[in-house]
Design a protein around this motif. Sequence first.
Motif, PDB file in Angstrom:
ATOM      1  N   MET A 120       5.294   5.786   8.703  1.00 34.26           N
ATOM      2  CA  MET A 120       3.994   5.149   8.899  1.00 34.26           C
ATOM      3  C   MET A 120       4.145   3.718   9.370  1.00 34.26           C
ATOM      4  O   MET A 120       3.326   3.229  10.136  1.00 34.26           O
ATOM      5  CB  MET A 120       3.190   5.191   7.605  1.00 34.26           C
ATOM      6  CG  MET A 120       2.264   6.378   7.534  1.00 34.26           C
ATOM      7  SD  MET A 120       1.239   6.293   6.062  1.00 34.26           S
ATOM      8  CE  MET A 120      -0.125   5.284   6.624  1.00 34.26           C
TER       9      MET A 120
ATOM     10  N   LYS B 134      -3.539   7.485   3.155  1.00 37.81           N
ATOM     11  CA  LYS B 134      -2.708   8.181   4.128  1.00 37.81           C
ATOM     12  C   LYS B 134      -1.242   8.145   3.690  1.00 37.81           C
ATOM     13  O   LYS B 134      -0.530   9.138   3.786  1.00 37.81           O
ATOM     14  CB  LYS B 134      -2.874   7.520   5.491  1.00 37.81           C
ATOM     15  CG  LYS B 134      -2.279   8.304   6.637  1.00 37.81           C
ATOM     16  CD  LYS B 134      -2.577   7.628   7.973  1.00 37.81           C
ATOM     17  CE  LYS B 134      -1.739   8.226   9.074  1.00 37.81           C
ATOM     18  NZ  LYS B 134      -1.773   7.417  10.303  1.00 37.81           N
ATOM     19  N   ALA B 135      -0.820   6.985   3.195  1.00 35.56           N
ATOM     20  CA  ALA B 135       0.565   6.850   2.764  1.00 35.56           C
ATOM     21  C   ALA B 135       0.866   7.769   1.580  1.00 35.56           C
ATOM     22  O   ALA B 135       1.999   8.180   1.385  1.00 35.56           O
ATOM     23  CB  ALA B 135       0.856   5.404   2.398  1.00 35.56           C
ATOM     24  N   ARG B 136      -0.174   8.060   0.792  1.00 32.82           N
ATOM     25  CA  ARG B 136       0.008   8.924  -0.381  1.00 32.82           C
ATOM     26  C   ARG B 136      -0.334  10.373  -0.077  1.00 32.82           C
ATOM     27  O   ARG B 136      -0.338  11.216  -0.977  1.00 32.82           O
ATOM     28  CB  ARG B 136      -0.861   8.420  -1.526  1.00 32.82           C
ATOM     29  CG  ARG B 136      -0.340   7.156  -2.163  1.00 32.82           C
ATOM     30  CD  ARG B 136      -1.426   6.455  -2.958  1.00 32.82           C
ATOM     31  NE  ARG B 136      -0.900   5.264  -3.606  1.00 32.82           N
ATOM     32  CZ  ARG B 136      -0.541   4.165  -2.969  1.00 32.82           C
ATOM     33  NH1 ARG B 136      -0.643   4.103  -1.657  1.00 32.82           N
ATOM     34  NH2 ARG B 136      -0.075   3.117  -3.628  1.00 32.82           N
TER      35      ARG B 136
ATOM     36  N   ARG C 110      -9.726  -1.451   0.545  1.00 32.64           N
ATOM     37  CA  ARG C 110      -8.479  -0.779   0.876  1.00 32.64           C
ATOM     38  C   ARG C 110      -7.565  -0.696  -0.343  1.00 32.64           C
ATOM     39  O   ARG C 110      -6.921   0.318  -0.598  1.00 32.64           O
ATOM     40  CB  ARG C 110      -7.791  -1.573   1.995  1.00 32.64           C
ATOM     41  CG  ARG C 110      -6.468  -1.035   2.421  1.00 32.64           C
ATOM     42  CD  ARG C 110      -5.982  -1.684   3.684  1.00 32.64           C
ATOM     43  NE  ARG C 110      -5.388  -2.987   3.435  1.00 32.64           N
ATOM     44  CZ  ARG C 110      -4.694  -3.652   4.347  1.00 32.64           C
ATOM     45  NH1 ARG C 110      -4.546  -3.158   5.557  1.00 32.64           N
ATOM     46  NH2 ARG C 110      -4.168  -4.820   4.075  1.00 32.64           N
ATOM     47  N   THR C 111      -7.537  -1.786  -1.099  1.00 33.26           N
ATOM     48  CA  THR C 111      -6.666  -1.813  -2.270  1.00 33.26           C
ATOM     49  C   THR C 111      -7.253  -1.009  -3.424  1.00 33.26           C
ATOM     50  O   THR C 111      -6.533  -0.314  -4.136  1.00 33.26           O
ATOM     51  CB  THR C 111      -6.420  -3.265  -2.688  1.00 33.26           C
ATOM     52  OG1 THR C 111      -5.941  -3.974  -1.556  1.00 33.26           O
ATOM     53  CG2 THR C 111      -5.419  -3.351  -3.805  1.00 33.26           C
TER      54      THR C 111
ATOM     55  N   ILE D  90      -6.781   2.964  -3.794  1.00 31.10           N
ATOM     56  CA  ILE D  90      -5.600   3.587  -4.388  1.00 31.10           C
ATOM     57  C   ILE D  90      -5.621   3.489  -5.913  1.00 31.10           C
ATOM     58  O   ILE D  90      -4.638   3.779  -6.579  1.00 31.10           O
ATOM     59  CB  ILE D  90      -4.284   2.975  -3.834  1.00 31.10           C
ATOM     60  CG1 ILE D  90      -4.212   1.490  -4.155  1.00 31.10           C
ATOM     61  CG2 ILE D  90      -4.170   3.191  -2.350  1.00 31.10           C
ATOM     62  CD1 ILE D  90      -2.853   0.871  -3.887  1.00 31.10           C
TER      63      ILE D  90
ATOM     64  N   LEU E  34       0.824  -1.215   0.000  1.00 36.25           N
ATOM     65  CA  LEU E  34       0.000   0.000   0.000  1.00 36.25           C
ATOM     66  C   LEU E  34       0.856   1.261   0.000  1.00 36.25           C
ATOM     67  O   LEU E  34       0.335   2.364  -0.054  1.00 36.25           O
ATOM     68  CB  LEU E  34      -0.922   0.013   1.221  1.00 36.25           C
ATOM     69  CG  LEU E  34      -2.113  -0.937   1.165  1.00 36.25           C
ATOM     70  CD1 LEU E  34      -2.738  -1.079   2.532  1.00 36.25           C
ATOM     71  CD2 LEU E  34      -3.147  -0.445   0.166  1.00 36.25           C
ATOM     72  N   GLY E  35       2.165   1.058   0.093  1.00 40.45           N
ATOM     73  CA  GLY E  35       3.067   2.199  -0.018  1.00 40.45           C
ATOM     74  C   GLY E  35       3.459   2.825   1.309  1.00 40.45           C
ATOM     75  O   GLY E  35       3.950   3.950   1.342  1.00 40.45           O
TER      76      GLY E  35
ATOM     77  N   LEU F 258      -5.696   3.570   4.722  1.00 40.60           N
ATOM     78  CA  LEU F 258      -4.258   3.430   4.930  1.00 40.60           C
ATOM     79  C   LEU F 258      -3.424   3.833   3.707  1.00 40.60           C
ATOM     80  O   LEU F 258      -2.462   4.593   3.816  1.00 40.60           O
ATOM     81  CB  LEU F 258      -3.951   1.980   5.320  1.00 40.60           C
ATOM     82  CG  LEU F 258      -2.799   1.729   6.258  1.00 40.60           C
ATOM     83  CD1 LEU F 258      -2.951   2.534   7.532  1.00 40.60           C
ATOM     84  CD2 LEU F 258      -2.731   0.243   6.601  1.00 40.60           C
ATOM     85  N   GLY F 259      -3.822   3.305   2.550  1.00 37.33           N
ATOM     86  CA  GLY F 259      -3.078   3.607   1.321  1.00 37.33           C
ATOM     87  C   GLY F 259      -3.151   5.089   0.986  1.00 37.33           C
ATOM     88  O   GLY F 259      -2.173   5.700   0.541  1.00 37.33           O
TER      89      GLY F 259
END
Lengths: 251, 246
Positions: free
Chosen positions: A160, B96-98, B141-142, B145, A154-155, B93-94
């Motif tokens: 994080m 947030k990471a981006r 979740r997947t 993104i 998910l990166g 989550l994904g």
Amino acid sequence: MKPPGSQNRTLYGVMIVIALWYLLHLAVRSPIVPGPWETTVTFFKLMTGNLLLHIGVSLYRILVAVMLSVIVGLPLGIYIGWSKRADKYLSPVVYLLYPIPKIAFLPVFLVLFGLGDASKIILIITIIFFQILLAARDGIKEITKEMVDSARSLGLGGRMLFFDLILPAVMPKMISALRISIGIGIAALFFAENYATRYGIGYFIMNSWVMVDYVAMFAGVMALSLLGILLFRLLDLLERKFCPWLFLDNS
Amino acid sequence: MIEIKKISVAYGDEEALREFSLTVEQNQTCAIIGPSGCGKTTLLYALAGLLVPGEGEILVHGEPLHGVRKETGIILQSGGLLPWKTVWKNVMLGAKARNIEGEAVQEKAIELLNDLGIIEQRHKYPVQLSGGQKQRVAIARTLLIEPDLLLLDEASSALDAMTKEHLQNHILHLHQLCPMTLILVTHSIEEAVFLGQKIVVMKEGSIIRTIHNPHFGEENIRSNPEYFALCKEVRHWLYEGGERKS
Ligand SMILES: Nc1ncnc2c1ncn2[C@@H]1O[C@H](COP(=O)(O)OP(=O)(O)OP(=O)(O)O)[C@@H](O)[C@H]1O
Ligand SMILES: [Mg+2]
């Protein structure tokens, strides 16, 4: 009888303990076990005076020791849990040091670190540090390969991974370890404060004993107990705040 | 287009993939089926960039793959949800990471949760969900993104027959809705035929048969006689395809 609700549980516990204490007081019929009432009165009287100072000093020593242990033990435990290599080289050392009764080294610490706070704080640190470290290491083991892989896919990057994956995984074990550590730490501190100090609840209790002031001595025991209860409550609050997933009703 | 060129992966001495080659066209779906331990998960890991093949290379849209790619989504065999986060936080989550947690993405997440029928569960934690709901959270979740390549590892294997078909319908629907290349690993012959435009039968680290499925995406394909014929063919290769062909 229905089990008491969470609000009344504390009250219920306090009542039972006071009742037992009172029975003991009646049974022993000696000034060495004063009754709950006179002890409480003395406790409040002393709390406006120097008992508060003694408790404050002890609390300070405990908190500093816990904080330093967490600051060093948590990252090191995480490192050992995360890296196979670190586990291989450091775990054997930890296992060897962990069961050694560090309290026996108090005389050495007194010589090395002086008669002040440092020797007492360091004694507590050596006792609880390993609990903290092992808890962090074991917490890491709760992280499955799937969690790491999906997080990476998910990166999620370094920051994080730490705050969303590692820290929450370690948190529940960390709080349990703190609970145990604080119990042991208070006991060790009580012992250490019998030596080379004029401050601290341990000193206060033993000094009252020497002065044959048993009511004050019991007031000191009461203060120490309350300190323990206070810290436990604080941990309960932290746990509810930081580990809400442990408190689900229908799981 | 995804091109896998003669990749080999070994765990120690054990070879999990042997000179494995496969091409999947852009926005096509490909189902991979084979006995347990034949290397399916390993293949998906390599495609996700979570594992580097010892030999060979993988090209995604003509670019050689190095490590995790932003537009590739993978849904693992056991979901990999974080137990300390609610459904909503897991889904975000994904994003947030981006660093794209804005309103638009939140709306999209709500839409996805709605589509997948788990909007009511958004405040729950993973332990409070059923197996099928967990899978759907992992999918949401997947998908959030917006992957152009989606890898699914036995997304429905833990589910009962009805929930399984529901989820398969969902996946098909999603593929029709938003174009993406879909590579899915499955143990179920029916699922492979239902979701795969191309069906790859594997055995011991290599392909033994590739079957094209002209009926992919047809209405009511499940009651179509050709569907059963294809299932039969896949079953044949799965059980009796001892000799290696491609
Ligand atoms: N991390 C690992 N370390 C060592 N061997 C592994 C590892 N992962 C997989 N293997 C081995 O590689 C081979 C292929 O495994 P893989 O997980 O890709 O199989 P699979 O086709 O996904 O099986 P299943 O259908 O049971 O999920 C197996 O023989 C397995 O034992
Ligand atoms: Mg697998």
